[in-house]
Design a protein around this motif. Structure first.
Motif, short mmCIF file in Angstrom:
data_model
loop_
_atom_site.label_atom_id
_atom_site.label_comp_id
_atom_site.label_asym_id
_atom_site.label_seq_id
_atom_site.Cartn_x
_atom_site.Cartn_y
_atom_site.Cartn_z
N LEU A 1 46.58 31.76 47.54
CA LEU A 1 46.42 32.75 48.60
C LEU A 1 47.10 34.06 48.23
CD1 LEU A 1 45.15 33.12 51.39
CD2 LEU A 1 47.35 32.48 52.39
N VAL A 2 48.25 33.99 47.54
CA VAL A 2 48.93 35.21 47.08
C VAL A 2 48.02 35.98 46.11
CG1 VAL A 2 50.84 36.06 45.67
CG2 VAL A 2 51.26 34.32 47.40
N ALA A 3 47.44 35.25 45.15
CA ALA A 3 46.56 35.90 44.18
C ALA A 3 45.32 36.48 44.87
CB ALA A 3 46.15 34.91 43.10
N THR A 4 44.75 35.72 45.80
CA THR A 4 43.56 36.20 46.51
C THR A 4 43.86 37.45 47.31
OG1 THR A 4 42.73 33.93 46.68
CG2 THR A 4 41.78 35.56 48.17
N THR A 5 45.03 37.47 47.97
CA THR A 5 45.41 38.63 48.78
C THR A 5 45.50 39.88 47.92
OG1 THR A 5 46.62 37.20 50.31
CG2 THR A 5 47.13 39.56 50.35
N LEU A 6 46.19 39.78 46.79
CA LEU A 6 46.34 40.96 45.92
C LEU A 6 45.01 41.39 45.32
CD1 LEU A 6 49.64 39.99 44.04
CD2 LEU A 6 49.37 41.62 45.92
N LEU A 7 44.20 40.43 44.88
CA LEU A 7 42.90 40.79 44.29
C LEU A 7 41.98 41.43 45.31
CD1 LEU A 7 42.21 37.71 41.98
CD2 LEU A 7 42.77 40.04 41.27
N VAL A 8 41.94 40.88 46.53
CA VAL A 8 41.08 41.44 47.57
C VAL A 8 41.53 42.85 47.92
CG1 VAL A 8 40.45 41.24 50.01
CG2 VAL A 8 40.33 39.23 48.52
N ALA A 9 42.84 43.05 48.04
CA ALA A 9 43.35 44.38 48.39
C ALA A 9 42.99 45.41 47.33
CB ALA A 9 44.86 44.31 48.59
N ILE A 10 43.20 45.05 46.06
CA ILE A 10 42.91 46.01 44.98
C ILE A 10 41.41 46.25 44.86
CG2 ILE A 10 43.04 46.37 42.49
CD1 ILE A 10 45.68 44.77 42.53
N ALA A 11 40.63 45.18 44.86
CA ALA A 11 39.18 45.32 44.69
C ALA A 11 38.57 46.10 45.84
CB ALA A 11 38.53 43.94 44.59
N ALA A 12 38.98 45.81 47.07
CA ALA A 12 38.42 46.52 48.22
C ALA A 12 38.77 48.00 48.19
CB ALA A 12 38.92 45.87 49.52
N THR A 13 40.01 48.31 47.79
CA THR A 13 40.41 49.72 47.75
C THR A 13 39.66 50.47 46.64
OG1 THR A 13 42.61 49.01 48.48
CG2 THR A 13 42.39 51.26 47.70
N VAL A 14 39.48 49.84 45.50
CA VAL A 14 38.73 50.48 44.42
C VAL A 14 37.28 50.72 44.84
CG1 VAL A 14 37.85 50.16 42.07
CG2 VAL A 14 40.23 49.63 42.59
N LEU A 15 36.67 49.73 45.49
CA LEU A 15 35.31 49.92 45.98
C LEU A 15 35.24 51.04 47.01
CD1 LEU A 15 34.07 46.22 46.35
CD2 LEU A 15 33.30 47.92 44.67
N ALA A 16 36.25 51.07 47.89
CA ALA A 16 36.27 52.14 48.90
C ALA A 16 36.44 53.52 48.26
CB ALA A 16 37.41 51.88 49.89
N ALA A 17 37.02 53.56 47.07
CA ALA A 17 37.29 54.85 46.42
C ALA A 17 36.10 55.40 45.67
CB ALA A 17 38.47 54.69 45.46
N PHE A 18 35.02 54.63 45.53
CA PHE A 18 33.90 55.11 44.73
C PHE A 18 33.26 56.38 45.33
CE2 PHE A 18 33.85 51.22 42.22
CZ PHE A 18 33.43 51.70 41.00
#
Length: 437
Positions: A402-419
């Protein structure tokens, strides 16, 4: 270049602390809400026995008739008569039957008080079929079932309580004033949901403490502590034997079949068995049988609480709103740096370098939001009980996945939002910025 762009991104974040804090909070709160509800949903909806769930089937035979069934479905367990007959036929590679027991256990020593322990009366195939791990010893033999042997398997937890965790194989345990020889101690084993005992509504119950032979439990007249469904029949006869051989359902049966062809063959066997009961005058309706796999059985029993699905959908919606706000904040942040972008483009920086710089900066925001989300997720675990039943709420926990999923989701979602903000920033015309500045 990655390190350089990361350094530029961190400097940019420090230049606008309020804007950065808003973005980090939006990402953190959004991902925390999603991960808290996800931790509950994954616990109740996961495959409880991966790798083998496609080979295990629960067996159902209609012993009541269509007038008493719910939408034509047979009862969710079998009668003692049907369960023992099907197991005795040996038409499956492995097969097990069981019922819930709650005997009174008398610990060793004069100062100890007896207590109730929850378990199952079952057969030797149970342990191999459901991949029960052992800490000491193992399961009893098939001959012990036939010989109605006074043997037992206890759990790791009960072994700790009775024998301080020592190897208790060969020692005696007293249950309901009868002595049983311990042949095995299981390691901690508590599949969630407990797919094999949905009939007695134990999908999220406490761990099982002991097991003893089905035949032995019948011999000593041990009553079931689980569900006993007699339908509309109020005439149970007189005495235990009348109830035992009556039409009340209380014995779940599971079979292990290696492939779909074997499942088809076993289903045909069930149909023939029901037809024989019809010809014998016991059933007065056409054969009505079911053979359901683990996942089909979980779906049929609606094991996943509806509130877990609803809360997950609400949390994902909240996360989407947070990311929309993040897009707006990133757009405002990036476009305020139009002059810097114009100078870089005039000096020969291609658009792909603008993309790299700003996406790396967004990833840094996502990482910070993920760290905040982890802290909020850990705090939120204490409030899960306000939304779910206690036996479900206790399944939610913060582990490494869950720790890994939380960090990956946060980073991936923010990068997608930044496109989109990055695309707008990359479209800045150098000539306009140089002329206006």
């Amino acid at each position: 270049m990655f390190a350089y762009y990361l350094q530029l991104g961190l400097r940019s974040l420090r230049r606008n602390p309020m804007l950065t804090a808003l973005m980090v909070m939006a990402v953190g709160f959004g991902v925390a809400a999603s991960m808290i509800t996800w931790s509950v949903f994954r616990a109740v909806s996961g495959d409880p026995i991966p790798g083998k769930s496609s080979q295990l089937y629960t067996v159902l035979v209609d012993n009541r008739g269509p007038q008493y069934n719910d939408n034509g479905e047979p009862p969710e367990a079998l009668t003692y008569t049907d369960a023992t007959a099907l197991v005795a036929a040996h038409k499956a590679a492995h097969q097990t039957l069981f019922f819930n027991v709650a005997p009174s256990v008398l610990p060793e020593g004069n100062q100890s008080l007896p207590f109730i322990a929850d378990g199952y009366a079952t057969n030797a195939d149970f342990f191999n079929m459901f991949e029960v791990p052992f800490e000491y010893g193992g399961a009893w033999r098939a001959g012990d079932d036939d010989g109605r042997a006074a043997v037992a398997v206890i759990s790791h937890e009960l072994n700790q309580q009775l024998f301080n965790g020592a190897n208790s194989v060969g020692r005696e345990i007293t249950m309901d004033r009868h002595s049983y020889r311990i042949v095995g101690v299981t390691a901690h084993w508590d599949p969630k949901p407990r797919f094999y005992d949905l009939f007695s509504h134990n999908a999220f119950g406490d761990p099982v403490q002991l097991y003893l032979p089905f035949t032995r439990a019948i011999d000593v007249a041990m009553d079931t502590s689980g569900r006993n469904n007699c339908g509309s029949n109020t005439d149970f006869g007189v005495g235990r034997e009348a109830w035992l051989h009556g039409e009340c359902v209380w014995v779940p049966v599971w079979v292990e079949l290696p492939d779909p062809a074997a499942a088809t063959g076993y289903r045909e066997f069930l149909t023939h068995y029901a037809a024989e009961q019809q010809r014998a005058g016991r059933f007065h309706w056409a054969p009505n049988v079911r053979l359901r796999g683990v996942n089909d059985w979980l779906d049929y029993e609606r094991v996943v609480p509806p509130e877990s699905r609803i809360s997950l959908m609400v949390a994902l919606g909240f996360f989407a709103i947070c990311m929309v706000n993040t897009i707006g904040l990133l757009l405002a942040k990036f476009m305020r740096r139009a002059a810097e972008i114009g100078v870089r483009r005039a000096l020969g920086a291609p658009r792909r370098e603008i993309y790299r710089q700003f996406l790396i900066e967004a990833a840094a925001v996502g990482l910070a939001g993920g760290v905040l989300g982890l802290l909020l997720t850990a705090l939120g675990m204490f409030g899960v009980g306000l939304l779910f039943e206690p036996e479900i709420a206790r399944l939610a926990h913060l582990d490494l996945s869950l720790v890994a999923t939380t960090l990956l989701v946060a980073i991936a979602a923010t990068v997608l939002a930044a496109f989109y903000p990055t695309w707008r920033a990359a479209q800045v015309q150098p000539a306009w910025q140089l002329k206006s500045n």
